[in-house]
Design a protein around this motif. Structure first.
Motif, PDB file in Angstrom:
ATOM      1  N   ARG A 128     -31.526  43.589  88.248  1.00 27.62           N
ATOM      2  CA  ARG A 128     -31.184  43.281  87.218  1.00 27.62           C
ATOM      3  C   ARG A 128     -31.053  44.845  86.291  1.00 27.62           C
ATOM      4  NH1 ARG A 128     -29.581  38.525  85.262  1.00 27.62           N
ATOM      5  NH2 ARG A 128     -28.340  37.499  87.205  1.00 27.62           N
ATOM      6  N   ASP A 129     -29.524  45.590  85.448  1.00 29.05           N
ATOM      7  CA  ASP A 129     -30.319  46.359  84.718  1.00 29.05           C
ATOM      8  C   ASP A 129     -31.319  45.840  83.451  1.00 29.05           C
ATOM      9  OD1 ASP A 129     -28.222  48.766  84.796  1.00 29.05           O
ATOM     10  OD2 ASP A 129     -27.453  46.842  85.316  1.00 29.05           O
ATOM     11  N   ALA A 130     -32.268  47.036  83.628  1.00 27.21           N
ATOM     12  CA  ALA A 130     -33.759  46.347  82.829  1.00 27.21           C
ATOM     13  C   ALA A 130     -33.419  46.425  81.631  1.00 27.21           C
ATOM     14  CB  ALA A 130     -34.984  46.921  83.222  1.00 27.21           C
ATOM     15  N   GLY A 131     -32.669  47.513  80.774  1.00 27.04           N
ATOM     16  CA  GLY A 131     -32.448  47.624  79.429  1.00 27.04           C
ATOM     17  C   GLY A 131     -31.446  46.619  78.892  1.00 27.04           C
ATOM     18  N   ALA A 132     -31.520  45.621  79.072  1.00 26.65           N
ATOM     19  CA  ALA A 132     -31.059  44.333  78.688  1.00 26.65           C
ATOM     20  C   ALA A 132     -31.560  43.074  78.648  1.00 26.65           C
ATOM     21  CB  ALA A 132     -29.410  44.859  79.241  1.00 26.65           C
ATOM     22  N   ARG A 133     -31.365  42.074  77.338  1.00 28.73           N
ATOM     23  CA  ARG A 133     -31.957  40.906  77.147  1.00 28.73           C
ATOM     24  C   ARG A 133     -30.681  39.747  77.027  1.00 28.73           C
ATOM     25  NH1 ARG A 133     -32.488  40.232  71.905  1.00 28.73           N
ATOM     26  NH2 ARG A 133     -32.493  41.933  70.446  1.00 28.73           N
ATOM     27  N   LEU A 134     -30.991  38.531  77.342  1.00 19.62           N
ATOM     28  CA  LEU A 134     -30.145  36.948  77.071  1.00 19.62           C
ATOM     29  C   LEU A 134     -30.347  37.401  76.068  1.00 19.62           C
ATOM     30  CD1 LEU A 134     -28.209  34.917  77.495  1.00 19.62           C
ATOM     31  CD2 LEU A 134     -29.555  34.037  78.883  1.00 19.62           C
ATOM     32  N   SER A 135     -29.382  37.233  74.912  1.00 21.75           N
ATOM     33  CA  SER A 135     -30.013  37.182  73.226  1.00 21.75           C
ATOM     34  C   SER A 135     -29.495  34.788  73.103  1.00 21.75           C
ATOM     35  CB  SER A 135     -29.371  37.910  72.420  1.00 21.75           C
ATOM     36  OG  SER A 135     -29.627  38.886  72.379  1.00 21.75           O
ATOM     37  N   LEU A 136     -28.360  35.147  73.355  1.00 21.46           N
ATOM     38  CA  LEU A 136     -28.005  33.394  73.294  1.00 21.46           C
ATOM     39  C   LEU A 136     -26.852  32.878  74.100  1.00 21.46           C
ATOM     40  CD1 LEU A 136     -27.383  31.239  71.127  1.00 21.46           C
ATOM     41  CD2 LEU A 136     -25.272  32.511  70.551  1.00 21.46           C
TER      42      LEU A 136
ATOM     43  N   PHE B 159     -25.171  38.793  75.767  1.00 25.28           N
ATOM     44  CA  PHE B 159     -26.502  39.817  75.792  1.00 25.28           C
ATOM     45  C   PHE B 159     -26.472  41.377  75.180  1.00 25.28           C
ATOM     46  CE2 PHE B 159     -25.263  37.194  79.581  1.00 25.28           C
ATOM     47  CZ  PHE B 159     -26.633  36.817  80.311  1.00 25.28           C
ATOM     48  N   ALA B 160     -27.962  41.667  74.967  1.00 26.00           N
ATOM     49  CA  ALA B 160     -27.877  43.078  74.051  1.00 26.00           C
ATOM     50  C   ALA B 160     -28.052  43.951  74.604  1.00 26.00           C
ATOM     51  CB  ALA B 160     -28.360  42.491  72.987  1.00 26.00           C
ATOM     52  N   PRO B 161     -28.446  44.959  74.049  1.00 26.41           N
ATOM     53  CA  PRO B 161     -29.357  45.744  74.584  1.00 26.41           C
ATOM     54  C   PRO B 161     -31.207  45.795  74.183  1.00 26.41           C
ATOM     55  CG  PRO B 161     -27.622  46.954  73.758  1.00 26.41           C
ATOM     56  CD  PRO B 161     -27.385  45.249  73.205  1.00 26.41           C
ATOM     57  N   VAL B 162     -31.897  45.699  74.629  1.00 24.09           N
ATOM     58  CA  VAL B 162     -33.228  45.587  73.867  1.00 24.09           C
ATOM     59  C   VAL B 162     -33.583  46.627  73.471  1.00 24.09           C
ATOM     60  CG1 VAL B 162     -34.110  45.485  76.633  1.00 24.09           C
ATOM     61  CG2 VAL B 162     -34.017  47.166  76.180  1.00 24.09           C
ATOM     62  N   GLY B 163     -34.614  46.071  72.168  1.00 29.05           N
ATOM     63  CA  GLY B 163     -34.912  46.701  71.382  1.00 29.05           C
ATOM     64  C   GLY B 163     -34.080  46.329  70.207  1.00 29.05           C
ATOM     65  N   ASP B 164     -34.505  47.066  68.646  1.00 21.60           N
ATOM     66  CA  ASP B 164     -33.857  46.227  67.809  1.00 21.60           C
ATOM     67  C   ASP B 164     -32.747  47.491  67.659  1.00 21.60           C
ATOM     68  OD1 ASP B 164     -33.755  45.547  65.144  1.00 21.60           O
ATOM     69  OD2 ASP B 164     -34.687  47.572  63.986  1.00 21.60           O
TER      70      ASP B 164
ATOM     71  N   GLN C   7     -25.267  41.700  82.388  1.00 17.81           N
ATOM     72  CA  GLN C   7     -26.687  42.679  81.645  1.00 17.81           C
ATOM     73  C   GLN C   7     -26.246  44.110  81.931  1.00 17.81           C
ATOM     74  OE1 GLN C   7     -29.885  40.721  82.762  1.00 17.81           O
ATOM     75  NE2 GLN C   7     -31.390  41.887  82.676  1.00 17.81           N
ATOM     76  N   ALA C   8     -25.179  44.677  82.425  1.00 12.25           N
ATOM     77  CA  ALA C   8     -24.797  45.893  83.072  1.00 12.25           C
ATOM     78  C   ALA C   8     -24.229  46.268  81.375  1.00 12.25           C
ATOM     79  CB  ALA C   8     -24.374  45.673  84.322  1.00 12.25           C
ATOM     80  N   LEU C   9     -23.574  46.328  81.282  1.00 12.22           N
ATOM     81  CA  LEU C   9     -22.876  46.403  80.039  1.00 12.22           C
ATOM     82  C   LEU C   9     -23.600  46.063  78.882  1.00 12.22           C
ATOM     83  CD1 LEU C   9     -19.353  44.432  80.620  1.00 12.22           C
ATOM     84  CD2 LEU C   9     -19.617  46.814  80.946  1.00 12.22           C
TER      85      LEU C   9
ATOM     86  N   LEU D  42     -20.534  47.343  89.576  1.00 14.38           N
ATOM     87  CA  LEU D  42     -20.461  47.342  87.675  1.00 14.38           C
ATOM     88  C   LEU D  42     -22.003  47.343  88.479  1.00 14.38           C
ATOM     89  CD1 LEU D  42     -17.669  45.519  86.040  1.00 14.38           C
ATOM     90  CD2 LEU D  42     -18.341  47.333  86.057  1.00 14.38           C
ATOM     91  N   SER D  43     -22.908  46.705  89.916  1.00 19.24           N
ATOM     92  CA  SER D  43     -23.752  46.532  89.913  1.00 19.24           C
ATOM     93  C   SER D  43     -25.160  46.974  90.384  1.00 19.24           C
ATOM     94  CB  SER D  43     -24.439  45.805  90.534  1.00 19.24           C
ATOM     95  OG  SER D  43     -23.614  45.848  92.176  1.00 19.24           O
TER      96      SER D  43
END
Length: 301
Positions: free
Chosen positions: A36-44, A60-65, A93-95, A268-269
């Motif tokens: 998986r792309d590391a720059g994203a996270r599941l938010s809800l 899904f959202a980008p990591v960080g603030d 997660q890629a998006l 996309l993967s």
């Protein structure tokens, strides 16, 4: 290489089924086991946008603030007969890693529903995003849509025909841009069992075709397919792109050599991203138009 992987995953699913583990599909196994792309996270997870169990979505959202990020609602495919958001987390997660707060909805499928009910579901998911996405770092004034296969149909139809958004209480100009990957946009008369099942009962078959709603007020559109696609003919992409250009709508059309119907999803993967620059090109197009200032005199419908 992709075909070899699909065959291996299919064999793996057969083994799991033999062990009594049902519900396996090659895509589900790929989603579960692939990087998986590391720059994203599941938010809800599993937020309800309607009362039906299929009317649920993940964010899904980008990591960080993250604040005021563009919002991308992605619709997966499956011939309007199958599919689950659980199998497409790698796409979301890629998006999200590309800087989008990404909404990944399920929607009702045939035979529970037929055209146009799944479009109404999509519109309601967009309404949910408009109303709630700021809590997850997204800007409800920067919503774009994307999808693959049947999901590309959903995304493009929602962007071109304002009927469904208006029915959900969403102003059509809310959609800044749309991207369709290997989608059917110009497939009447219905000559396949899926199109007959899903669309054959429509009182006006021409009202089921996205190409018939292309107009001067349509949003900027990214359309991509592979020249080896035997499932959804590339003519769908070429015809819609030509119609939109005739209407002086901004279009980016990409026909990737050697890619088939599944390839434009798997590209996309992380595993298959080297097959085509699809993700980077689509993301750049959607970012450009999501961030563009929208004039009140433009795209009145």
């Amino acid at each position: 290489m992709i075909r070899v992987l699909v065959a291996a995953l299919s064999f793996g699913c057969l083994l799991l089924s033999a062990l009594g583990l049902s519900g396996c599909s090659p895509l589900a196994l790929f989603d579960a086991l692939g990087p998986r792309d590391a720059g994203a996270r599941l938010s809800l997870k599993d937020a309800a946008y309607g009362e039906d169990p299929r009317q649920r979505l993940d964010v899904f959202a980008p990591v960080g603030d993250v604040t005021n990020a563009p919002v991308l609602v992605f619709f997966y495919g499956g011939s309007w007969k199958s599919g689950s958001k659980e199998d497409y987390a790698f796409v979301a997660q890629a998006l999200a890693a590309q800087g989008f707060v990404t909404v990944l909805p399920d929607y009702r499928l045939y035979p529970q529903v037929r055209f146009p009910d799944f479009l109404d579901d999509g519109a309601r998911a967009i309404a949910w995003a408009r109303d709630h996405i700021a809590s997850y770092g997204g800007d409800p004034k920067k919503i774009v849509l994307a999808g693959h296969s049947a999901g590309a149909y959903n995304a493009v139809m929602l962007a071109l025909d304002p009927t469904y958004l208006r029915r959900a209480g969403v102003e059509p100009r809310t959609i800044r841009a749309v991207a369709g990957l290997s989608g059917p946009y110009d497939f009447f008369p219905f000559d396949q069992s899926t199109s007959i099942d899903v669309f054959g009962q429509a009182p006006d078959p021409k009202a089921t075709q996205p190409i018939n709603f292309a107009g001067p007020n349509s949003p900027p559109t990214f359309l991509a397919t592979g020249d080896a696609d035997k499932t959804v003919r590339p003519a769908n992409t070429k015809n819609l792109a030509a119609r939109l250009r005739d209407m002086r709508v901004g279009v980016q059309e990409r026909i990737y050599p050697g890619l088939d119907h599944a390839d434009t999803l798997l590209a996309l993967s992380i595993t298959f991203r080297s097959k085509a620059p699809e993700l980077s090109e689509m993301a750049a197009f959607l970012h450009q138009h999501a961030e563009r200032r929208q004039l009140s005199s433009v795209r009145m419908r």
